[in-house]
Motif scaffolding. Structure first.
Motif, PDB file in Angstrom:
ATOM      1  N   HIS A 174      30.969  29.759  72.826  1.00  0.00           N
ATOM      2  CA  HIS A 174      30.227  30.996  72.663  1.00  0.00           C
ATOM      3  C   HIS A 174      29.675  31.144  71.253  1.00  0.00           C
ATOM      4  O   HIS A 174      29.329  32.233  70.825  1.00  0.00           O
ATOM      5  CB  HIS A 174      31.105  32.187  73.031  1.00  0.00           C
ATOM      6  N   SER A 175      29.590  30.035  70.552  1.00  0.00           N
ATOM      7  CA  SER A 175      29.090  30.057  69.186  1.00  0.00           C
ATOM      8  C   SER A 175      27.706  29.443  69.115  1.00  0.00           C
ATOM      9  O   SER A 175      27.367  28.550  69.875  1.00  0.00           O
ATOM     10  CB  SER A 175      30.034  29.279  68.269  1.00  0.00           C
ATOM     11  N   LEU A 176      26.941  29.915  68.173  1.00  0.00           N
ATOM     12  CA  LEU A 176      25.631  29.361  67.896  1.00  0.00           C
ATOM     13  C   LEU A 176      25.814  28.090  67.070  1.00  0.00           C
ATOM     14  O   LEU A 176      26.637  28.042  66.172  1.00  0.00           O
ATOM     15  CB  LEU A 176      24.822  30.394  67.133  1.00  0.00           C
ATOM     16  N   MET A 177      25.043  27.045  67.387  1.00  0.00           N
ATOM     17  CA  MET A 177      25.137  25.780  66.664  1.00  0.00           C
ATOM     18  C   MET A 177      23.805  25.491  65.981  1.00  0.00           C
ATOM     19  O   MET A 177      22.744  25.819  66.522  1.00  0.00           O
ATOM     20  CB  MET A 177      25.474  24.638  67.616  1.00  0.00           C
ATOM     21  N   GLU A 202      18.402  22.751  53.809  1.00  0.00           N
ATOM     22  CA  GLU A 202      17.419  23.528  54.548  1.00  0.00           C
ATOM     23  C   GLU A 202      17.720  23.524  56.039  1.00  0.00           C
ATOM     24  O   GLU A 202      18.271  22.567  56.594  1.00  0.00           O
ATOM     25  CB  GLU A 202      15.998  22.982  54.316  1.00  0.00           C
ATOM     26  N   PHE A 203      17.320  24.594  56.672  1.00  0.00           N
ATOM     27  CA  PHE A 203      17.489  24.763  58.110  1.00  0.00           C
ATOM     28  C   PHE A 203      16.569  23.805  58.858  1.00  0.00           C
ATOM     29  O   PHE A 203      15.403  23.635  58.486  1.00  0.00           O
ATOM     30  CB  PHE A 203      17.158  26.210  58.476  1.00  0.00           C
ATOM     31  N   VAL A 204      17.097  23.221  59.931  1.00  0.00           N
ATOM     32  CA  VAL A 204      16.299  22.332  60.778  1.00  0.00           C
ATOM     33  C   VAL A 204      16.089  22.959  62.151  1.00  0.00           C
ATOM     34  O   VAL A 204      14.959  23.116  62.606  1.00  0.00           O
ATOM     35  CB  VAL A 204      16.969  20.958  60.926  1.00  0.00           C
ATOM     36  N   THR A 205      17.181  23.316  62.815  1.00  0.00           N
ATOM     37  CA  THR A 205      17.099  23.855  64.165  1.00  0.00           C
ATOM     38  C   THR A 205      18.417  24.505  64.547  1.00  0.00           C
ATOM     39  O   THR A 205      19.447  24.234  63.929  1.00  0.00           O
ATOM     40  CB  THR A 205      16.750  22.741  65.168  1.00  0.00           C
ATOM     41  N   ALA A 206      18.377  25.359  65.567  1.00  0.00           N
ATOM     42  CA  ALA A 206      19.591  26.008  66.059  1.00  0.00           C
ATOM     43  C   ALA A 206      19.455  26.265  67.553  1.00  0.00           C
ATOM     44  O   ALA A 206      18.341  26.318  68.087  1.00  0.00           O
ATOM     45  CB  ALA A 206      19.851  27.310  65.316  1.00  0.00           C
ATOM     46  N   ILE A 207      20.608  26.443  68.198  1.00  0.00           N
ATOM     47  CA  ILE A 207      20.646  26.657  69.643  1.00  0.00           C
ATOM     48  C   ILE A 207      21.718  27.686  69.967  1.00  0.00           C
ATOM     49  O   ILE A 207      22.799  27.674  69.377  1.00  0.00           O
ATOM     50  CB  ILE A 207      20.907  25.321  70.375  1.00  0.00           C
ATOM     51  N   SER A 208      21.397  28.585  70.882  1.00  0.00           N
ATOM     52  CA  SER A 208      22.362  29.598  71.288  1.00  0.00           C
ATOM     53  C   SER A 208      23.453  28.975  72.150  1.00  0.00           C
ATOM     54  O   SER A 208      23.321  27.854  72.646  1.00  0.00           O
ATOM     55  CB  SER A 208      21.660  30.711  72.062  1.00  0.00           C
ATOM     56  N   TRP A 209      24.509  29.732  72.384  1.00  0.00           N
ATOM     57  CA  TRP A 209      25.639  29.162  73.107  1.00  0.00           C
ATOM     58  C   TRP A 209      25.264  28.811  74.539  1.00  0.00           C
ATOM     59  O   TRP A 209      25.802  27.867  75.107  1.00  0.00           O
ATOM     60  CB  TRP A 209      26.832  30.125  73.084  1.00  0.00           C
ATOM     61  N   SER A 210      24.335  29.546  75.135  1.00  0.00           N
ATOM     62  CA  SER A 210      23.915  29.294  76.516  1.00  0.00           C
ATOM     63  C   SER A 210      22.801  28.268  76.615  1.00  0.00           C
ATOM     64  O   SER A 210      22.394  27.899  77.718  1.00  0.00           O
ATOM     65  CB  SER A 210      23.438  30.597  77.140  1.00  0.00           C
ATOM     66  N   SER A 211      22.281  27.829  75.473  1.00  0.00           N
ATOM     67  CA  SER A 211      21.110  26.926  75.393  1.00  0.00           C
ATOM     68  C   SER A 211      19.813  27.607  75.788  1.00  0.00           C
ATOM     69  O   SER A 211      18.782  26.934  75.861  1.00  0.00           O
ATOM     70  CB  SER A 211      21.315  25.662  76.241  1.00  0.00           C
ATOM     71  N   GLU A 212      19.839  28.912  76.015  1.00  0.00           N
ATOM     72  CA  GLU A 212      18.612  29.612  76.406  1.00  0.00           C
ATOM     73  C   GLU A 212      17.646  29.751  75.237  1.00  0.00           C
ATOM     74  O   GLU A 212      16.434  29.804  75.429  1.00  0.00           O
ATOM     75  CB  GLU A 212      18.953  30.992  76.957  1.00  0.00           C
ATOM     76  N   SER A 213      18.194  29.845  74.036  1.00  0.00           N
ATOM     77  CA  SER A 213      17.342  30.058  72.864  1.00  0.00           C
ATOM     78  C   SER A 213      17.491  28.900  71.890  1.00  0.00           C
ATOM     79  O   SER A 213      18.603  28.466  71.585  1.00  0.00           O
ATOM     80  CB  SER A 213      17.721  31.358  72.156  1.00  0.00           C
ATOM     81  N   VAL A 244      20.729  14.022  54.234  1.00  0.00           N
ATOM     82  CA  VAL A 244      22.018  14.134  54.911  1.00  0.00           C
ATOM     83  C   VAL A 244      21.900  15.300  55.885  1.00  0.00           C
ATOM     84  O   VAL A 244      21.478  16.393  55.496  1.00  0.00           O
ATOM     85  CB  VAL A 244      23.164  14.376  53.912  1.00  0.00           C
ATOM     86  N   TYR A 245      22.257  15.044  57.128  1.00  0.00           N
ATOM     87  CA  TYR A 245      22.148  16.053  58.172  1.00  0.00           C
ATOM     88  C   TYR A 245      23.532  16.633  58.466  1.00  0.00           C
ATOM     89  O   TYR A 245      24.489  15.882  58.680  1.00  0.00           O
ATOM     90  CB  TYR A 245      21.531  15.450  59.432  1.00  0.00           C
ATOM     91  N   TYR A 246      23.596  17.961  58.500  1.00  0.00           N
ATOM     92  CA  TYR A 246      24.848  18.673  58.714  1.00  0.00           C
ATOM     93  C   TYR A 246      24.748  19.540  59.961  1.00  0.00           C
ATOM     94  O   TYR A 246      23.725  20.194  60.173  1.00  0.00           O
ATOM     95  CB  TYR A 246      25.157  19.593  57.535  1.00  0.00           C
ATOM     96  N   CYS A 247      25.806  19.572  60.751  1.00  0.00           N
ATOM     97  CA  CYS A 247      25.851  20.572  61.806  1.00  0.00           C
ATOM     98  C   CYS A 247      26.694  21.744  61.328  1.00  0.00           C
ATOM     99  O   CYS A 247      27.538  21.604  60.430  1.00  0.00           O
ATOM    100  CB  CYS A 247      26.376  20.004  63.126  1.00  0.00           C
ATOM    101  N   ALA A 248      26.423  22.893  61.904  1.00  0.00           N
ATOM    102  CA  ALA A 248      27.077  24.117  61.482  1.00  0.00           C
ATOM    103  C   ALA A 248      27.294  25.030  62.684  1.00  0.00           C
ATOM    104  O   ALA A 248      26.553  24.963  63.663  1.00  0.00           O
ATOM    105  CB  ALA A 248      26.237  24.828  60.425  1.00  0.00           C
ATOM    106  N   VAL A 249      28.303  25.880  62.566  1.00  0.00           N
ATOM    107  CA  VAL A 249      28.638  26.833  63.614  1.00  0.00           C
ATOM    108  C   VAL A 249      28.549  28.245  63.052  1.00  0.00           C
ATOM    109  O   VAL A 249      29.068  28.520  61.960  1.00  0.00           O
ATOM    110  CB  VAL A 249      30.068  26.596  64.145  1.00  0.00           C
ATOM    111  N   ARG A 250      27.916  29.106  63.831  1.00  0.00           N
ATOM    112  CA  ARG A 250      27.942  30.532  63.532  1.00  0.00           C
ATOM    113  C   ARG A 250      28.664  31.195  64.682  1.00  0.00           C
ATOM    114  O   ARG A 250      28.162  31.192  65.807  1.00  0.00           O
ATOM    115  CB  ARG A 250      26.545  31.115  63.378  1.00  0.00           C
ATOM    116  N   ARG A 251      29.849  31.725  64.423  1.00  0.00           N
ATOM    117  CA  ARG A 251      30.680  32.230  65.505  1.00  0.00           C
ATOM    118  C   ARG A 251      30.106  33.479  66.145  1.00  0.00           C
ATOM    119  O   ARG A 251      30.176  33.655  67.367  1.00  0.00           O
ATOM    120  CB  ARG A 251      32.094  32.490  64.979  1.00  0.00           C
ATOM    121  N   ILE A 252      29.566  34.367  65.360  1.00  0.00           N
ATOM    122  CA  ILE A 252      29.033  35.616  65.884  1.00  0.00           C
ATOM    123  C   ILE A 252      27.673  35.859  65.246  1.00  0.00           C
ATOM    124  O   ILE A 252      27.532  35.768  64.036  1.00  0.00           O
ATOM    125  CB  ILE A 252      29.964  36.809  65.565  1.00  0.00           C
ATOM    126  N   GLY A 253      26.694  36.183  66.076  1.00  0.00           N
ATOM    127  CA  GLY A 253      25.383  36.496  65.541  1.00  0.00           C
ATOM    128  C   GLY A 253      24.288  35.694  66.218  1.00  0.00           C
ATOM    129  O   GLY A 253      24.537  34.821  67.058  1.00  0.00           O
TER     130      GLY A 253
END
Length: 124
Positions: free
Chosen positions: A31-34, A46-57, A93-102
């Motif tokens: 249920h976290s944004l990645m 710098e930001f590259v891309t993000a995806i919602s937990w449902s993959s809808e966004s 260098v590419y990093y993945c990140a998690v945003r738990r809420i938001g």
């Protein structure tokens, strides 16, 4: 706590493709944004891309729109970054990140957990 491990980086010629993976362990991330960020030598992360937990966004930086695709498999606790038509300026260098809420946001300060990064080098 969440641990993130990226893989799939390497050296590729301009025009080539790479697929990055980021596996999450620890607390559930379904249920976290990645997101994916990148940092080139001497530059800000710098930001590259993000995806919602449902993959809808999904959301992409203009510099990668149409070339990169983010996806996720919650059953495998994994997020992917398919990178096509790579350019030398994608070297970083590419990093993945998690945003738990938001919601999706390009501001790295709002992300709660980070991986250690994987190097992508694109030769001309």
């Amino acid at each position: 706590q969440v641990q993130l491990v990226e893989s799939g980086g390497g050296l590729v010629q301009a025009g080539g493709s790479l697929r990055l993976s980021c596996v999450a362990s620890g607390r559930t991330f379904s249920h976290s944004l990645m997101a994916w960020f990148r940092q080139a030598p001497g530059k800000e992360r710098e930001f590259v891309t993000a995806i919602s937990w449902s993959s809808e966004s999904t959301y992409y930086a203009d510099s990668v729109k149409g070339r990169f695709t983010i996806s996720r498999d919650n059953a495998k606790n994994t997020v992917y970054l398919q990178m096509n038509s790579l350019k030398p300026e994608d070297t970083a260098v590419y990093y993945c990140a998690v945003r738990r809420i938001g919601t999706i946001a390009p501001n790295r300060a709002v992300y709660d957990y980070w991986g250690q990064g994987t190097q992508v080098t694109v030769s001309s």
